[in-house]
Design an enzyme around this catalytic site. Structure first.
Site, PDB file in Angstrom:
ATOM      1  N   GLU A  58       0.829  -1.210   0.000  1.00  0.00           N
ATOM      2  CA  GLU A  58       0.000   0.000   0.000  1.00  0.00           C
ATOM      3  C   GLU A  58       0.865   1.263   0.000  1.00  0.00           C
ATOM      4  O   GLU A  58       0.625   2.184  -0.772  1.00  0.00           O
ATOM      5  CB  GLU A  58      -0.920   0.002   1.228  1.00  0.00           C
ATOM      6  CG  GLU A  58      -1.984  -1.090   1.216  1.00  0.00           C
ATOM      7  CD  GLU A  58      -3.111  -0.793   0.245  1.00  0.00           C
ATOM      8  OE1 GLU A  58      -3.249   0.372  -0.173  1.00  0.00           O
ATOM      9  OE2 GLU A  58      -3.855  -1.739  -0.101  1.00  0.00           O
ATOM     10  N   ARG A  63      13.518   6.826   5.435  1.00  0.00           N
ATOM     11  CA  ARG A  63      14.157   7.985   6.031  1.00  0.00           C
ATOM     12  C   ARG A  63      15.553   7.616   6.529  1.00  0.00           C
ATOM     13  O   ARG A  63      15.853   6.456   6.821  1.00  0.00           O
ATOM     14  CB  ARG A  63      13.328   8.539   7.184  1.00  0.00           C
ATOM     15  CG  ARG A  63      13.142   7.559   8.362  1.00  0.00           C
ATOM     16  CD  ARG A  63      14.092   7.856   9.508  1.00  0.00           C
ATOM     17  NE  ARG A  63      13.952   6.896  10.600  1.00  0.00           N
ATOM     18  CZ  ARG A  63      14.788   5.903  10.791  1.00  0.00           C
ATOM     19  NH1 ARG A  63      15.778   5.688   9.940  1.00  0.00           N
ATOM     20  NH2 ARG A  63      14.642   5.084  11.822  1.00  0.00           N
ATOM     21  N   VAL A  64      16.409   8.649   6.609  1.00  0.00           N
ATOM     22  CA  VAL A  64      17.728   8.522   7.242  1.00  0.00           C
ATOM     23  C   VAL A  64      17.708   9.425   8.465  1.00  0.00           C
ATOM     24  O   VAL A  64      17.307  10.592   8.382  1.00  0.00           O
ATOM     25  CB  VAL A  64      18.865   8.950   6.286  1.00  0.00           C
ATOM     26  CG1 VAL A  64      20.213   8.872   7.001  1.00  0.00           C
ATOM     27  CG2 VAL A  64      18.879   8.068   5.043  1.00  0.00           C
ATOM     28  N   LYS A  73      21.134   9.363  20.246  1.00  0.00           N
ATOM     29  CA  LYS A  73      21.085   7.934  20.547  1.00  0.00           C
ATOM     30  C   LYS A  73      22.440   7.436  21.037  1.00  0.00           C
ATOM     31  O   LYS A  73      22.504   6.583  21.931  1.00  0.00           O
ATOM     32  CB  LYS A  73      20.645   7.146  19.309  1.00  0.00           C
ATOM     33  CG  LYS A  73      20.378   5.678  19.602  1.00  0.00           C
ATOM     34  CD  LYS A  73      19.588   5.010  18.506  1.00  0.00           C
ATOM     35  CE  LYS A  73      19.189   3.595  18.895  1.00  0.00           C
ATOM     36  NZ  LYS A  73      18.335   2.945  17.884  1.00  0.00           N
ATOM     37  N   ASP A  92      19.526   1.256  12.921  1.00  0.00           N
ATOM     38  CA  ASP A  92      18.335   1.867  12.329  1.00  0.00           C
ATOM     39  C   ASP A  92      18.594   3.300  11.856  1.00  0.00           C
ATOM     40  O   ASP A  92      17.667   4.115  11.827  1.00  0.00           O
ATOM     41  CB  ASP A  92      17.174   1.840  13.322  1.00  0.00           C
ATOM     42  CG  ASP A  92      17.451   2.672  14.571  1.00  0.00           C
ATOM     43  OD1 ASP A  92      18.626   3.014  14.814  1.00  0.00           O
ATOM     44  OD2 ASP A  92      16.481   3.000  15.295  1.00  0.00           O
ATOM     45  N   ARG A  97       9.686   1.760   6.011  1.00  0.00           N
ATOM     46  CA  ARG A  97       8.433   1.227   6.539  1.00  0.00           C
ATOM     47  C   ARG A  97       7.528   0.885   5.371  1.00  0.00           C
ATOM     48  O   ARG A  97       7.221   1.739   4.543  1.00  0.00           O
ATOM     49  CB  ARG A  97       7.760   2.243   7.457  1.00  0.00           C
ATOM     50  CG  ARG A  97       6.475   1.714   8.106  1.00  0.00           C
ATOM     51  CD  ARG A  97       5.907   2.747   9.052  1.00  0.00           C
ATOM     52  NE  ARG A  97       6.873   3.048  10.106  1.00  0.00           N
ATOM     53  CZ  ARG A  97       6.914   4.211  10.763  1.00  0.00           C
ATOM     54  NH1 ARG A  97       6.062   5.172  10.440  1.00  0.00           N
ATOM     55  NH2 ARG A  97       7.804   4.405  11.714  1.00  0.00           N
ATOM     56  N   HIS A 140       9.918  -6.823  11.862  1.00  0.00           N
ATOM     57  CA  HIS A 140      11.128  -6.031  11.707  1.00  0.00           C
ATOM     58  C   HIS A 140      12.243  -6.887  11.116  1.00  0.00           C
ATOM     59  O   HIS A 140      12.483  -8.013  11.573  1.00  0.00           O
ATOM     60  CB  HIS A 140      11.607  -5.482  13.060  1.00  0.00           C
ATOM     61  CG  HIS A 140      10.724  -4.414  13.628  1.00  0.00           C
ATOM     62  ND1 HIS A 140      11.128  -3.555  14.627  1.00  0.00           N
ATOM     63  CD2 HIS A 140       9.456  -4.052  13.327  1.00  0.00           C
ATOM     64  CE1 HIS A 140      10.148  -2.724  14.924  1.00  0.00           C
ATOM     65  NE2 HIS A 140       9.111  -3.018  14.155  1.00  0.00           N
ATOM     66  N   GLU A 159      16.965  -0.899   8.661  1.00  0.00           N
ATOM     67  CA  GLU A 159      15.861  -1.528   9.378  1.00  0.00           C
ATOM     68  C   GLU A 159      14.603  -1.431   8.514  1.00  0.00           C
ATOM     69  O   GLU A 159      14.242  -0.345   8.058  1.00  0.00           O
ATOM     70  CB  GLU A 159      15.601  -0.850  10.721  1.00  0.00           C
ATOM     71  CG  GLU A 159      14.467  -1.542  11.490  1.00  0.00           C
ATOM     72  CD  GLU A 159      14.052  -0.802  12.752  1.00  0.00           C
ATOM     73  OE1 GLU A 159      14.037  -1.402  13.820  1.00  0.00           O
ATOM     74  OE2 GLU A 159      13.725   0.406  12.638  1.00  0.00           O
TER      75      GLU A 159
END
Length: 249
Positions: A58, A63-64, A73, A92, A97, A140, A159
């Site tokens: 769909e 993204r980076v 992080k 990640d 996604r 994942h 990821e």
């Protein structure tokens, strides 16, 4: 600025330029890896549409992470502040996604990606079979993608999260609620989110059951014209000589 002045201020101009080049190549490698994987996904999407007359995907969003997000992080996890340590520990930095129509599509797409010979599967986490305690569901994958640079090959981790529309809607709502309450979500809302996750899972199963029934009806009633081939809104007539070997089997 003299060499003595540079030493007082820390890094010299040459070192700063070198650092900027390394950081640029580091970030670009993740962008290139996303480009490669997005191309693979698009090929699978188009092939599925042509062969099966059905598109399981769909939406695709990639993204980076920003340098600031990566740095946060690093500090939060206590990693060493070096590019090699960041690459080793943070898997990640680049993410994709994929939103599918049905649960079956998730596993089918996952298998297709994992079977790509130039991709290495580093990790699989199935939060559909084993949802998180808060109700979160998704599949994942951590995939390692080779990126062919001008003077070397960089193996870059991406990821991949694959979920249904219902799972994606729930995850988006949960994220907004936790952001609004700065992670201090009232227990009542946590319970309602958990109930909503169960409802979303039931909806996925119900919609997939309806889809399978409709597909069976379509297969039973629809007569395919095997002499016609349609690609990109163009229709081609297949020569009888090309079809004959298959008709005799």
């Amino acid at each position: 600025m003299t060499n003595s002045e540079e030493s007082k201020h820390g890094l010299g101009l040459a070192q700063i330029k070198q650092l900027k080049t390394e950081l640029t190549r580091f970030m670009m490698s993740y962008k290139f890896a996303l480009d490669e994987l997005n191309t693979k996904i698009d090929i699978l999407k188009q092939e599925f549409q042509y062969i099966h007359d059905y598109n399981p995907i769909e939406h695709v969003k990639s993204r980076v992470k920003s340098p600031e997000s990566i740095l946060n992080k690093v500090y939060r996890k206590g990693y060493d502040l070096s590019l090699s340590a960041i690459k080793k520990n943070i898997k990640d930095i680049a993410g994709i996604r994929i939103t599918c129509s049905f649960i079956k599509d998730i596993y089918e797409l996952s298998n297709m990606l994992q079977s790509q010979q130039d991709l290495e599967v580093l990790e699989v986490k199935d939060y559909i079979e084993n949802p998180k305690p808060n109700g979160y569901q998704s599949l994942h994958l951590i995939l390692q993608v080779p990126v062919f640079m001008s003077d070397r090959v960089e193996n870059v981790c991406i990821e991949v999260q694959i979920r249904t529309i219902a799972m994606d809607f729930w995850a988006s709502l949960e994220h907004k609620i936790y952001y609004k309450y700065n992670k201090a979500v009232p227990e009542r809302l946590k319970n309602e989110l958990k109930e909503a996750a169960v409802t979303a899972a039931q909806l996925d199963k119900k919609m997939e059951s309806i889809h399978q029934e409709m597909s069976a009806i379509k297969d039973a009633s629809h007569s395919h014209n095997v002499e016609k081939l349609q690609i990109n809104d163009e229709t081609f007539t297949l020569p009888y000589d090309l079809l004959k070997p298959f008709m005799n089997k």
